[in-house]
Motif scaffolding. Structure first.
Motif, PDB file in Angstrom:
ATOM      1  N   MET A  34      -1.966 -12.555   0.294  1.00  0.00           N
ATOM      2  CA  MET A  34      -3.306 -11.995   0.095  1.00  0.00           C
ATOM      3  C   MET A  34      -3.330 -10.513   0.453  1.00  0.00           C
ATOM      4  SD  MET A  34      -5.334 -14.259  -1.179  1.00  0.00           S
ATOM      5  CE  MET A  34      -6.904 -13.468  -0.863  1.00  0.00           C
ATOM      6  N   ILE A  35      -2.706 -10.150   1.576  1.00  0.00           N
ATOM      7  CA  ILE A  35      -2.702  -8.750   2.009  1.00  0.00           C
ATOM      8  C   ILE A  35      -1.971  -7.875   0.988  1.00  0.00           C
ATOM      9  CG2 ILE A  35      -1.814  -7.169   3.766  1.00  0.00           C
ATOM     10  CD1 ILE A  35      -2.296  -9.406   5.824  1.00  0.00           C
ATOM     11  N   MET A  36      -0.803  -8.344   0.543  1.00  0.00           N
ATOM     12  CA  MET A  36      -0.052  -7.575  -0.440  1.00  0.00           C
ATOM     13  C   MET A  36      -0.814  -7.472  -1.752  1.00  0.00           C
ATOM     14  SD  MET A  36       2.683  -6.296   0.769  1.00  0.00           S
ATOM     15  CE  MET A  36       3.174  -5.691  -0.840  1.00  0.00           C
TER      16      MET A  36
ATOM     17  N   ASN B 291       9.228 -11.020  -7.822  1.00  0.00           N
ATOM     18  CA  ASN B 291       8.841  -9.962  -6.890  1.00  0.00           C
ATOM     19  C   ASN B 291       8.029 -10.521  -5.733  1.00  0.00           C
ATOM     20  OD1 ASN B 291      10.109  -8.172  -8.586  1.00  0.00           O
ATOM     21  ND2 ASN B 291       8.230  -7.435  -9.543  1.00  0.00           N
ATOM     22  N   VAL B 292       7.159 -11.489  -6.014  1.00  0.00           N
ATOM     23  CA  VAL B 292       6.398 -12.141  -4.939  1.00  0.00           C
ATOM     24  C   VAL B 292       7.340 -12.838  -3.975  1.00  0.00           C
ATOM     25  CG1 VAL B 292       4.712 -13.944  -4.396  1.00  0.00           C
ATOM     26  CG2 VAL B 292       4.322 -12.420  -6.339  1.00  0.00           C
ATOM     27  N   MET B 293       8.279 -13.612  -4.517  1.00  0.00           N
ATOM     28  CA  MET B 293       9.205 -14.355  -3.661  1.00  0.00           C
ATOM     29  C   MET B 293      10.175 -13.433  -2.937  1.00  0.00           C
ATOM     30  SD  MET B 293       7.919 -17.195  -3.949  1.00  0.00           S
ATOM     31  CE  MET B 293       9.024 -17.854  -2.704  1.00  0.00           C
ATOM     32  N   ALA B 294      10.357 -12.211  -3.444  1.00  0.00           N
ATOM     33  CA  ALA B 294      11.231 -11.253  -2.757  1.00  0.00           C
ATOM     34  C   ALA B 294      10.677 -10.896  -1.388  1.00  0.00           C
ATOM     35  CB  ALA B 294      11.398  -9.994  -3.603  1.00  0.00           C
ATOM     36  N   MET B 295       9.361 -10.992  -1.212  1.00  0.00           N
ATOM     37  CA  MET B 295       8.778 -10.744   0.101  1.00  0.00           C
ATOM     38  C   MET B 295       9.287 -11.765   1.108  1.00  0.00           C
ATOM     39  SD  MET B 295       4.757 -10.612   1.226  1.00  0.00           S
ATOM     40  CE  MET B 295       4.468 -12.330   0.776  1.00  0.00           C
ATOM     41  N   HIS B 296       9.326 -13.033   0.711  1.00  0.00           N
ATOM     42  CA  HIS B 296       9.838 -14.070   1.606  1.00  0.00           C
ATOM     43  C   HIS B 296      11.353 -13.940   1.771  1.00  0.00           C
ATOM     44  CE1 HIS B 296       5.955 -16.061   1.668  1.00  0.00           C
ATOM     45  NE2 HIS B 296       5.902 -15.906   0.356  1.00  0.00           N
ATOM     46  N   GLY B 297      12.033 -13.519   0.698  1.00  0.00           N
ATOM     47  CA  GLY B 297      13.464 -13.294   0.818  1.00  0.00           C
ATOM     48  C   GLY B 297      13.782 -12.171   1.792  1.00  0.00           C
TER      49      GLY B 297
ATOM     50  N   PHE C 224      15.814  -6.651  -0.381  1.00  0.00           N
ATOM     51  CA  PHE C 224      15.163  -5.426   0.069  1.00  0.00           C
ATOM     52  C   PHE C 224      14.748  -4.550  -1.108  1.00  0.00           C
ATOM     53  CE2 PHE C 224      17.694  -5.505   4.311  1.00  0.00           C
ATOM     54  CZ  PHE C 224      16.883  -6.533   4.748  1.00  0.00           C
ATOM     55  N   PHE C 225      15.663  -4.349  -2.046  1.00  0.00           N
ATOM     56  CA  PHE C 225      15.368  -3.476  -3.182  1.00  0.00           C
ATOM     57  C   PHE C 225      14.202  -4.023  -4.000  1.00  0.00           C
ATOM     58  CE2 PHE C 225      15.890  -2.650  -7.728  1.00  0.00           C
ATOM     59  CZ  PHE C 225      15.789  -1.265  -7.736  1.00  0.00           C
ATOM     60  N   THR C 226      14.250  -5.319  -4.327  1.00  0.00           N
ATOM     61  CA  THR C 226      13.203  -5.898  -5.173  1.00  0.00           C
ATOM     62  C   THR C 226      11.838  -5.787  -4.522  1.00  0.00           C
ATOM     63  OG1 THR C 226      14.801  -7.468  -6.086  1.00  0.00           O
ATOM     64  CG2 THR C 226      12.466  -7.985  -6.369  1.00  0.00           C
ATOM     65  N   PHE C 227      11.743  -6.131  -3.241  1.00  0.00           N
ATOM     66  CA  PHE C 227      10.433  -6.124  -2.594  1.00  0.00           C
ATOM     67  C   PHE C 227       9.932  -4.705  -2.329  1.00  0.00           C
ATOM     68  CE2 PHE C 227       8.031  -6.079   1.478  1.00  0.00           C
ATOM     69  CZ  PHE C 227       6.865  -6.633   0.987  1.00  0.00           C
ATOM     70  N   PHE C 228      10.752  -3.904  -1.647  1.00  0.00           N
ATOM     71  CA  PHE C 228      10.267  -2.585  -1.244  1.00  0.00           C
ATOM     72  C   PHE C 228      10.056  -1.660  -2.442  1.00  0.00           C
ATOM     73  CE2 PHE C 228      12.090  -3.905   2.878  1.00  0.00           C
ATOM     74  CZ  PHE C 228      10.969  -3.687   3.655  1.00  0.00           C
ATOM     75  N   PHE C 229      10.907  -1.732  -3.454  1.00  0.00           N
ATOM     76  CA  PHE C 229      10.739  -0.814  -4.580  1.00  0.00           C
ATOM     77  C   PHE C 229       9.564  -1.232  -5.461  1.00  0.00           C
ATOM     78  CE2 PHE C 229      11.664   0.733  -8.873  1.00  0.00           C
ATOM     79  CZ  PHE C 229      11.738   2.087  -8.615  1.00  0.00           C
ATOM     80  N   TYR C 230       9.546  -2.502  -5.894  1.00  0.00           N
ATOM     81  CA  TYR C 230       8.533  -2.940  -6.853  1.00  0.00           C
ATOM     82  C   TYR C 230       7.188  -3.266  -6.218  1.00  0.00           C
ATOM     83  CZ  TYR C 230      12.294  -3.245 -10.267  1.00  0.00           C
ATOM     84  OH  TYR C 230      13.338  -2.946 -11.106  1.00  0.00           O
TER      85      TYR C 230
ATOM     86  N   ALA D 208      -0.427 -11.770  -9.380  1.00  0.00           N
ATOM     87  CA  ALA D 208       0.576 -12.754  -8.963  1.00  0.00           C
ATOM     88  C   ALA D 208       0.503 -12.997  -7.463  1.00  0.00           C
ATOM     89  CB  ALA D 208       1.972 -12.281  -9.360  1.00  0.00           C
ATOM     90  N   PHE D 209       0.363 -11.934  -6.676  1.00  0.00           N
ATOM     91  CA  PHE D 209       0.253 -12.086  -5.223  1.00  0.00           C
ATOM     92  C   PHE D 209      -1.021 -12.829  -4.839  1.00  0.00           C
ATOM     93  CE2 PHE D 209       3.566  -8.832  -4.594  1.00  0.00           C
ATOM     94  CZ  PHE D 209       4.224  -9.361  -3.494  1.00  0.00           C
ATOM     95  N   LEU D 210      -2.131 -12.493  -5.491  1.00  0.00           N
ATOM     96  CA  LEU D 210      -3.413 -13.125  -5.140  1.00  0.00           C
ATOM     97  C   LEU D 210      -3.429 -14.600  -5.516  1.00  0.00           C
ATOM     98  CD1 LEU D 210      -5.852 -10.256  -6.152  1.00  0.00           C
ATOM     99  CD2 LEU D 210      -5.234 -10.982  -3.838  1.00  0.00           C
ATOM    100  N   ILE D 211      -2.876 -14.936  -6.679  1.00  0.00           N
ATOM    101  CA  ILE D 211      -2.813 -16.350  -7.070  1.00  0.00           C
ATOM    102  C   ILE D 211      -1.952 -17.130  -6.091  1.00  0.00           C
ATOM    103  CG2 ILE D 211      -1.927 -17.934  -8.834  1.00  0.00           C
ATOM    104  CD1 ILE D 211      -2.766 -15.910 -10.938  1.00  0.00           C
TER     105      ILE D 211
END
Length: 399
Positions: free
Chosen positions: A357-359, A300-306, A235-241, A388-391
């Motif tokens: 893509m959205i992020m 940080n990208v993978m934190a979204m899936h986490g 939660f911290f990694t995704f929502f904060f960064y 990183a998100f777009l790639i």
């Protein structure tokens, strides 16, 4: 087959397969433990299909259990045969190096609890039976068993390589393979985040009401091992960064650096150890040091899936018990008996990942806004994170 070859030399070896997938890996392990041959054994070694132990692996691990009756598990470190396949495998190596060094090696050195990795380990069967054996209530049967055994007072030991010379002559590592396709890696990360969250939901009250466990150990397992490391970290990694930092460019009255200090003071000890451990790992793996920036933004990208997997695990969503076998290319167990399979080809639209893509688009818009109207140079980080998100969104990650 290899089993038939060894059986012809009077070695007691058997090869079996189930006719169903009930309980997935935990179900298979429970099924195997029911055999009469297992009841005559004191120790159980576990290896996934893509793992190759050294020939004298048992000779190096079993003595720990023989000479230390309070020891329940000997866990070996993984060594990867396909690290240089692509940037995705390099990123995974750095993340797993952090896991092995900062969590398992440090835990073993301090005689503290650490989890079982699900493979490349040897268990004392008596400890497993005392804790109730394998359970298929989640997709992390390895962590489930380790927590129950650890709460009973049994100890674990993690074996790391002793020196570079040791790696050449003998390595206590076990060779394995990393997923080199982004889709396979995502499925794996979903299981690794959803399973612990679901286990936390199911075990919390069980741990609290266990009268055999000391109060300090209950607090450590529930708060430090589960809540901080398996829940809050995603939660911290995704929502904060990826959410709060980008959105802060639209709110100039919010002092982002003051917010960082508030969060740091709240999680001071854990975040300090977390950051220091990452620096140690990156410095130790000096050949990958130049990848640190890429590694951080990819984490940080993978934190979204986490985060998504953690929510599903906590609230028992529809995919909570989904078990998708991680697809790998077979480098670790490649033999001449197996024909080389063709690599699947995916069209562009089959590779697109809408969430990434959205992020990516949102963070990129935040970067442009900060570049035009901000004065904190936050757009430099935001542009890298958006890239990183777009790639990842267009599927240009991995092989």
């Amino acid at each position: 087959m290899d089993c038939a070859k060894w059986a012809s030399k009077d070695i007691n070896i058997k090869y079996e397969r189930r006719d169903n997938r009930n309980g997935y890996k935990a179900g298979a392990l429970k099924h195997g433990m029911m055999h009469n041959d297992i009841k005559q054994c004191n120790y159980l070694a576990i290896f996934d299909a893509d793992f190759q132990p050294e020939p004298d692996y048992l000779q190096r691990t079993i003595p720990f259990l023989i000479h230390n009756p309070e020891l329940a598990l000997v866990q070996a470190r993984w060594r990867f045969v396909n690290v240089n396949t692509c940037l995705l495998t390099r990123m995974q190596e750095m993340s797993l190096n952090y896991h092995f060094m900062a969590e398992q090696q440090s835990g073993s050195t301090r005689h503290a609890f650490f989890g079982f990795n699900g493979t490349a380990g040897v268990w004392r069967i008596a400890a497993m039976e005392e804790a109730g054996g394998w359970k298929d209530r989640t997709t992390v049967e390895d962590m489930d068993l380790a927590v129950r055994v650890g709460l009973l007072g049994w100890k674990f030991v993690f074996i790391n390589e002793l020196s570079m010379q040791c790696v050449q002559s003998f390595s206590q590592n076990v060779k394995s393979e990393l997923p080199s396709q982004f889709k396979a890696f995502r499925f794996q990360q979903h299981r690794w985040s959803c399973g612990p969250a679901n286990l936390f939901r199911k075990m919390t009250m069980e741990i609290i009401h266990n009268k055999r466990v000391k109060i300090w150990k209950k607090v450590y397992v529930i708060y430090s091992f589960f809540f901080l490391r398996k829940i809050i970290v995603h939660f911290f990694t995704f929502f904060f960064y990826c959410v709060i930092l980008p959105t802060s460019v639209f709110l100039p009255e919010v002092k982002i650096f003051e917010l960082v200090n508030y969060i740091r003071s709240f999680y001071h000890h854990h975040l300090k150890c977390h950051c220091q451990s990452k620096v140690i790992v990156c410095t130790h793996a000096h050949r990958s040091f130049y990848l640190v920036v890429f590694w951080v933004i990819f984490e940080n990208v993978m934190a979204m899936h986490g985060t998504k997997g953690t929510f599903i695990g906590l609230f028992e969503g529809g995919r909570v018990n989904e078990w998708v076998v991680t697809k790998k290319s077979g480098e670790a167990l490649k033999t001449e008996l197996l024909p080389e399979s063709r690599k699947p080809r995916y069209g562009f639209f089959e590779r697109v990942n809408p969430k990434e893509m959205i992020m990516g688009i949102y963070i990129l818009c935040c970067a442009y806004y900060d570049f035009a109207f901000g004065n904190a140079f936050l757009y430099v980080y935001l542009c890298m994170q958006a890239t990183a998100f777009l790639i990842s969104g267009v599927g240009f990650v991995g092989t």
